[in-house]
Write a protein that holds these residues in place. Sequence first.
Motif, PDB file in Angstrom:
ATOM      1  N   ARG A  76       0.837  -1.207   0.000  1.00  0.00           N
ATOM      2  CA  ARG A  76       0.000   0.000   0.000  1.00  0.00           C
ATOM      3  C   ARG A  76       0.871   1.256   0.000  1.00  0.00           C
ATOM      4  O   ARG A  76       0.553   2.248  -0.662  1.00  0.00           O
ATOM      5  CB  ARG A  76      -0.942  -0.006   1.214  1.00  0.00           C
ATOM      6  N   PHE A  77       1.990   1.227   0.704  1.00  0.00           N
ATOM      7  CA  PHE A  77       2.938   2.338   0.695  1.00  0.00           C
ATOM      8  C   PHE A  77       3.355   2.647  -0.748  1.00  0.00           C
ATOM      9  O   PHE A  77       3.370   3.797  -1.174  1.00  0.00           O
ATOM     10  CB  PHE A  77       4.168   1.983   1.541  1.00  0.00           C
ATOM     11  N   SER A  78       3.671   1.611  -1.485  1.00  0.00           N
ATOM     12  CA  SER A  78       4.084   1.770  -2.878  1.00  0.00           C
ATOM     13  C   SER A  78       2.955   2.349  -3.727  1.00  0.00           C
ATOM     14  O   SER A  78       3.164   3.285  -4.497  1.00  0.00           O
ATOM     15  CB  SER A  78       4.539   0.424  -3.451  1.00  0.00           C
ATOM     16  N   ARG A  79       1.771   1.794  -3.583  1.00  0.00           N
ATOM     17  CA  ARG A  79       0.617   2.245  -4.380  1.00  0.00           C
ATOM     18  C   ARG A  79       0.243   3.684  -4.080  1.00  0.00           C
ATOM     19  O   ARG A  79      -0.022   4.465  -4.996  1.00  0.00           O
ATOM     20  CB  ARG A  79      -0.590   1.356  -4.049  1.00  0.00           C
ATOM     21  N   GLU A  80       0.171   4.020  -2.792  1.00  0.00           N
ATOM     22  CA  GLU A  80      -0.367   5.316  -2.393  1.00  0.00           C
ATOM     23  C   GLU A  80       0.659   6.443  -2.325  1.00  0.00           C
ATOM     24  O   GLU A  80       0.294   7.613  -2.429  1.00  0.00           O
ATOM     25  CB  GLU A  80      -1.086   5.190  -1.050  1.00  0.00           C
ATOM     26  N   LEU A  81       1.930   6.113  -2.150  1.00  0.00           N
ATOM     27  CA  LEU A  81       2.949   7.157  -2.043  1.00  0.00           C
ATOM     28  C   LEU A  81       3.998   7.068  -3.145  1.00  0.00           C
ATOM     29  O   LEU A  81       4.227   8.042  -3.867  1.00  0.00           O
ATOM     30  CB  LEU A  81       3.620   7.122  -0.665  1.00  0.00           C
ATOM     31  N   VAL A  82       4.651   5.938  -3.274  1.00  0.00           N
ATOM     32  CA  VAL A  82       5.761   5.834  -4.224  1.00  0.00           C
ATOM     33  C   VAL A  82       5.297   6.082  -5.657  1.00  0.00           C
ATOM     34  O   VAL A  82       5.919   6.862  -6.380  1.00  0.00           O
ATOM     35  CB  VAL A  82       6.480   4.468  -4.094  1.00  0.00           C
ATOM     36  N   THR A  83       4.213   5.454  -6.066  1.00  0.00           N
ATOM     37  CA  THR A  83       3.749   5.607  -7.459  1.00  0.00           C
ATOM     38  C   THR A  83       3.445   7.066  -7.805  1.00  0.00           C
ATOM     39  O   THR A  83       3.976   7.586  -8.790  1.00  0.00           O
ATOM     40  CB  THR A  83       2.555   4.682  -7.744  1.00  0.00           C
ATOM     41  N   PRO A  84       2.629   7.774  -7.010  1.00  0.00           N
ATOM     42  CA  PRO A  84       2.376   9.176  -7.373  1.00  0.00           C
ATOM     43  C   PRO A  84       3.600  10.078  -7.217  1.00  0.00           C
ATOM     44  O   PRO A  84       3.796  11.005  -8.001  1.00  0.00           O
ATOM     45  CB  PRO A  84       1.243   9.609  -6.447  1.00  0.00           C
ATOM     46  N   TRP A  85       4.439   9.805  -6.226  1.00  0.00           N
ATOM     47  CA  TRP A  85       5.617  10.645  -6.025  1.00  0.00           C
ATOM     48  C   TRP A  85       6.634  10.423  -7.127  1.00  0.00           C
ATOM     49  O   TRP A  85       7.314  11.348  -7.549  1.00  0.00           O
ATOM     50  CB  TRP A  85       6.236  10.391  -4.663  1.00  0.00           C
ATOM     51  N   ARG A  86       6.756   9.217  -7.577  1.00  0.00           N
ATOM     52  CA  ARG A  86       7.697   8.905  -8.660  1.00  0.00           C
ATOM     53  C   ARG A  86       7.324   9.690  -9.916  1.00  0.00           C
ATOM     54  O   ARG A  86       8.198  10.164 -10.642  1.00  0.00           O
ATOM     55  CB  ARG A  86       7.636   7.410  -8.930  1.00  0.00           C
ATOM     56  N   ALA A  87       6.021   9.859 -10.149  1.00  0.00           N
ATOM     57  CA  ALA A  87       5.545  10.563 -11.344  1.00  0.00           C
ATOM     58  C   ALA A  87       5.887  12.052 -11.324  1.00  0.00           C
ATOM     59  O   ALA A  87       6.048  12.658 -12.383  1.00  0.00           O
ATOM     60  CB  ALA A  87       4.036  10.369 -11.492  1.00  0.00           C
ATOM     61  N   ILE A  88       6.012  12.637 -10.144  1.00  0.00           N
ATOM     62  CA  ILE A  88       6.286  14.080 -10.058  1.00  0.00           C
ATOM     63  C   ILE A  88       7.708  14.392  -9.594  1.00  0.00           C
ATOM     64  O   ILE A  88       8.073  15.559  -9.479  1.00  0.00           O
ATOM     65  CB  ILE A  88       5.276  14.783  -9.113  1.00  0.00           C
ATOM     66  N   ALA A  89       8.485  13.370  -9.333  1.00  0.00           N
ATOM     67  CA  ALA A  89       9.816  13.563  -8.741  1.00  0.00           C
ATOM     68  C   ALA A  89      10.736  14.389  -9.625  1.00  0.00           C
ATOM     69  O   ALA A  89      10.805  14.202 -10.823  1.00  0.00           O
ATOM     70  CB  ALA A  89      10.457  12.215  -8.450  1.00  0.00           C
ATOM     71  N   ARG A  90      11.445  15.302  -8.974  1.00  0.00           N
ATOM     72  CA  ARG A  90      12.493  16.076  -9.632  1.00  0.00           C
ATOM     73  C   ARG A  90      13.858  15.505  -9.323  1.00  0.00           C
ATOM     74  O   ARG A  90      14.854  15.912  -9.893  1.00  0.00           O
ATOM     75  CB  ARG A  90      12.458  17.523  -9.148  1.00  0.00           C
ATOM     76  N   ASN A  91      13.896  14.594  -8.384  1.00  0.00           N
ATOM     77  CA  ASN A  91      15.145  13.978  -7.960  1.00  0.00           C
ATOM     78  C   ASN A  91      15.392  12.758  -8.839  1.00  0.00           C
ATOM     79  O   ASN A  91      14.937  11.660  -8.539  1.00  0.00           O
ATOM     80  CB  ASN A  91      15.061  13.590  -6.479  1.00  0.00           C
ATOM     81  N   SER A  92      16.116  12.940  -9.930  1.00  0.00           N
ATOM     82  CA  SER A  92      16.326  11.870 -10.904  1.00  0.00           C
ATOM     83  C   SER A  92      17.228  10.753 -10.391  1.00  0.00           C
ATOM     84  O   SER A  92      17.263   9.670 -10.961  1.00  0.00           O
ATOM     85  CB  SER A  92      16.916  12.444 -12.195  1.00  0.00           C
ATOM     86  N   GLU A  93      17.950  11.000  -9.311  1.00  0.00           N
ATOM     87  CA  GLU A  93      18.863   9.995  -8.776  1.00  0.00           C
ATOM     88  C   GLU A  93      18.162   8.991  -7.863  1.00  0.00           C
ATOM     89  O   GLU A  93      18.731   7.976  -7.510  1.00  0.00           O
ATOM     90  CB  GLU A  93      19.988  10.671  -8.006  1.00  0.00           C
ATOM     91  N   GLN A  94      16.933   9.294  -7.461  1.00  0.00           N
ATOM     92  CA  GLN A  94      16.239   8.419  -6.508  1.00  0.00           C
ATOM     93  C   GLN A  94      15.949   7.053  -7.117  1.00  0.00           C
ATOM     94  O   GLN A  94      15.452   6.961  -8.223  1.00  0.00           O
ATOM     95  CB  GLN A  94      14.925   9.067  -6.049  1.00  0.00           C
ATOM     96  N   GLU A  95      16.255   6.022  -6.388  1.00  0.00           N
ATOM     97  CA  GLU A  95      16.028   4.637  -6.809  1.00  0.00           C
ATOM     98  C   GLU A  95      14.723   4.145  -6.175  1.00  0.00           C
ATOM     99  O   GLU A  95      14.713   3.545  -5.116  1.00  0.00           O
ATOM    100  CB  GLU A  95      17.198   3.758  -6.355  1.00  0.00           C
ATOM    101  N   TRP A  96      13.614   4.415  -6.829  1.00  0.00           N
ATOM    102  CA  TRP A  96      12.302   4.094  -6.281  1.00  0.00           C
ATOM    103  C   TRP A  96      12.058   2.582  -6.174  1.00  0.00           C
ATOM    104  O   TRP A  96      11.211   2.145  -5.406  1.00  0.00           O
ATOM    105  CB  TRP A  96      11.213   4.736  -7.133  1.00  0.00           C
ATOM    106  N   ASP A  97      12.794   1.792  -6.930  1.00  0.00           N
ATOM    107  CA  ASP A  97      12.545   0.351  -6.937  1.00  0.00           C
ATOM    108  C   ASP A  97      12.925  -0.337  -5.635  1.00  0.00           C
ATOM    109  O   ASP A  97      12.592  -1.507  -5.426  1.00  0.00           O
ATOM    110  CB  ASP A  97      13.246  -0.316  -8.115  1.00  0.00           C
ATOM    111  N   VAL A  98      13.573   0.371  -4.718  1.00  0.00           N
ATOM    112  CA  VAL A  98      13.904  -0.239  -3.433  1.00  0.00           C
ATOM    113  C   VAL A  98      12.632  -0.651  -2.696  1.00  0.00           C
ATOM    114  O   VAL A  98      12.616  -1.635  -1.961  1.00  0.00           O
ATOM    115  CB  VAL A  98      14.795   0.677  -2.564  1.00  0.00           C
ATOM    116  N   CYS A  99      11.537   0.063  -2.918  1.00  0.00           N
ATOM    117  CA  CYS A  99      10.276  -0.309  -2.285  1.00  0.00           C
ATOM    118  C   CYS A  99       9.823  -1.682  -2.795  1.00  0.00           C
ATOM    119  O   CYS A  99       9.361  -2.522  -2.014  1.00  0.00           O
ATOM    120  CB  CYS A  99       9.212   0.747  -2.557  1.00  0.00           C
ATOM    121  N   ASP A 100       9.975  -1.925  -4.092  1.00  0.00           N
ATOM    122  CA  ASP A 100       9.634  -3.235  -4.652  1.00  0.00           C
ATOM    123  C   ASP A 100      10.507  -4.332  -4.058  1.00  0.00           C
ATOM    124  O   ASP A 100      10.042  -5.441  -3.802  1.00  0.00           O
ATOM    125  CB  ASP A 100       9.775  -3.233  -6.179  1.00  0.00           C
ATOM    126  N   GLU A 101      11.771  -4.012  -3.838  1.00  0.00           N
ATOM    127  CA  GLU A 101      12.678  -4.985  -3.218  1.00  0.00           C
ATOM    128  C   GLU A 101      12.228  -5.313  -1.794  1.00  0.00           C
ATOM    129  O   GLU A 101      12.283  -6.472  -1.373  1.00  0.00           O
ATOM    130  CB  GLU A 101      14.110  -4.438  -3.199  1.00  0.00           C
TER     131      GLU A 101
END
Length: 138
Positions: free
Chosen positions: A99-124
Amino acid sequence: MTRTSARDIAVPFIFKRRHECAGQEKFRLARFIEDCARWVTDGWRAAAPPFSRLLLQAMTLVYGRHASDRGEQELSAQLMGFLSTSFGSGETTHAWPQRFSRELVTPWRAIARNSEQEWDVCDEMISGTDPCAIWMCR
């Protein structure tokens, strides 16, 4: 079979994942997820960690160092909405990060300005808490 919630085990489901994450950017997201898990497992009572720190971490993950007032307000509302629905939810240690991934990571990833962030750690982390995968490893 008894269902174990994140509240029952007080967060250790995520701790071992931090050490398997390589790189500072993955470490930041892993630490943020762990801090959010701590906050919803009674950390909010003692402000450990304080919500202001969680919000600062979220803003850094999404916007880097600088966020507009509107961006900060939107992140704050999304974060508080997620955290408040975590209280008493009875979610398992696998369902909560999903749920963290669905409700926070997914929408934040779409608007992120921080191109270095590795969002896939949540999937791990989600993979690391999958009961099917854990039992198959034994």
